[in-house]
Design a protein around this motif. Structure first.
Motif, short mmCIF file in Angstrom:
data_model
loop_
_atom_site.label_atom_id
_atom_site.label_comp_id
_atom_site.label_asym_id
_atom_site.label_seq_id
_atom_site.Cartn_x
_atom_site.Cartn_y
_atom_site.Cartn_z
N MET A 76 34.30 51.14 50.19
CA MET A 76 34.23 51.17 48.74
C MET A 76 35.14 50.10 48.13
N GLU A 77 36.36 49.98 48.68
CA GLU A 77 37.31 48.99 48.17
C GLU A 77 36.73 47.58 48.28
N ASN A 78 36.12 47.27 49.43
CA ASN A 78 35.51 45.95 49.61
C ASN A 78 34.34 45.73 48.66
N ALA A 79 33.60 46.78 48.40
CA ALA A 79 32.47 46.66 47.48
C ALA A 79 32.95 46.28 46.09
N LYS A 80 34.06 46.85 45.65
CA LYS A 80 34.61 46.51 44.35
C LYS A 80 35.02 45.04 44.30
N SER A 81 35.73 44.59 45.33
CA SER A 81 36.16 43.20 45.37
C SER A 81 34.97 42.25 45.43
N ASP A 82 33.98 42.60 46.26
CA ASP A 82 32.81 41.75 46.38
C ASP A 82 32.05 41.66 45.07
N SER A 83 31.91 42.78 44.36
CA SER A 83 31.17 42.76 43.11
C SER A 83 31.91 41.95 42.05
N ARG A 84 33.26 41.98 42.06
CA ARG A 84 34.03 41.22 41.09
C ARG A 84 33.90 39.72 41.37
N ARG A 85 33.81 39.34 42.64
CA ARG A 85 33.68 37.92 42.98
C ARG A 85 32.41 37.30 42.42
N CYS A 86 31.36 38.10 42.25
CA CYS A 86 30.11 37.58 41.71
C CYS A 86 30.27 37.09 40.29
N HIS A 87 31.29 37.58 39.59
CA HIS A 87 31.46 37.23 38.18
C HIS A 87 32.50 36.14 37.97
N ILE A 88 33.05 35.61 39.03
CA ILE A 88 34.04 34.55 38.92
C ILE A 88 33.33 33.27 38.52
N ARG A 89 33.86 32.65 37.50
CA ARG A 89 33.28 31.39 37.04
C ARG A 89 34.39 30.36 36.93
N LYS A 90 34.56 29.60 37.97
CA LYS A 90 35.57 28.54 37.94
C LYS A 90 35.05 27.42 37.05
N HIS A 91 35.91 26.94 36.20
CA HIS A 91 35.57 25.83 35.32
C HIS A 91 36.87 25.17 34.86
N LYS A 92 36.75 23.97 34.38
CA LYS A 92 37.93 23.27 33.87
C LYS A 92 38.20 23.79 32.46
N PHE A 93 39.46 24.16 32.21
CA PHE A 93 39.83 24.63 30.88
C PHE A 93 41.27 24.24 30.59
N ASN A 94 41.63 24.32 29.33
CA ASN A 94 42.96 23.95 28.89
C ASN A 94 43.87 25.18 28.98
N LEU A 95 44.69 25.24 30.01
CA LEU A 95 45.59 26.36 30.22
C LEU A 95 46.58 26.45 29.06
N ASP A 100 39.22 30.34 36.90
CA ASP A 100 38.51 31.30 36.05
C ASP A 100 39.44 31.69 34.90
N SER A 101 39.18 31.17 33.72
CA SER A 101 40.07 31.40 32.58
C SER A 101 40.18 32.88 32.22
N ILE A 102 39.13 33.64 32.42
CA ILE A 102 39.16 35.07 32.10
C ILE A 102 40.13 35.80 33.03
N SER A 103 40.09 35.48 34.31
CA SER A 103 41.01 36.11 35.26
C SER A 103 42.45 35.69 35.03
N ILE A 104 42.66 34.41 34.73
CA ILE A 104 44.02 33.93 34.45
C ILE A 104 44.56 34.63 33.21
N GLU A 105 43.74 34.74 32.19
CA GLU A 105 44.18 35.44 30.97
C GLU A 105 44.51 36.90 31.27
N ARG A 106 43.70 37.54 32.08
CA ARG A 106 43.93 38.94 32.44
C ARG A 106 45.27 39.12 33.16
#
Length: 158
Positions: free
Chosen positions: A1-20, A54-60
């Motif tokens: 179950m723990e791996n399933a959560k991590s795997d599902s979250r990885r699908c939503h990772i969107r690496k992009h260049k952004f202004n930190l 992933d700006s969303i993850s960094i912000e989180r």
């Protein structure tokens, strides 16, 4: 179950260049207002940094650290960032109650809370921060002294 959560979250990772810097300046303004309302001092500053992540993850991650600093800090909180070699370094510091050495080894365990802080949260925040940091190869170090405060240092690959 723990791996399933991590795997599902990885699908939503969107690496992009952004202004930190822009992201952190916005958070700084927001948290400065909250800190002021609570009678606390909040300082923030940093260098211009572009990041490919992933700006969303960094912000989180940063929001969680700032929320903890506001929750447990006694009066002074700071957010600083700068570039060092091939990394962005983010530092969140407070002059709060800090942590006892025996508490520090449990910081990243899900649902762990210090006895004196049981009513202040769910105990999930830092476990999520650690999971995201590991996922993005972010170095995460916490330095805390009982009755002195806490400093959290993130080093993010550019």
């Amino acid at each position: 179950m723990e791996n399933a959560k991590s795997d599902s979250r990885r699908c939503h990772i969107r690496k992009h260049k952004f202004n930190l810097t822009e992201l952190l300046l916005n958070l700084g303004r927001e948290y400065q207002e909250i800190a002021s309302y609570q009678g606390k001092t909040f300082h923030y500053r940093g260098q211009e940094i572009e990041l490919n992540s992933d700006s969303i993850s960094i912000e989180r991650i940063v929001r969680n650290l700032l929320n903890n600093a506001l929750k447990y800090g006694r009066g002074k909180i700071s957010l600083h960032w700068y570039k060092i070699a091939d990394k962005a370094k983010i530092i969140v510091a407070d002059n709060g109650v800090g942590l006892k050495p025996e508490e520090q080894k449990h910081l990243f365990e899900a649902f762990y809370q210090c006895r004196r802080h049981k009513s202040l949260g769910s105990g999930l925040g830092l476990s999520i921060v650690k999971e995201l940091a590991d996922e993005f190869n972010i170095s995460l170090n916490i330095y805390s002294k009982w009755k002195k405060g806490t400093i959290v240092v993130l080093q993010i690959p550019l």
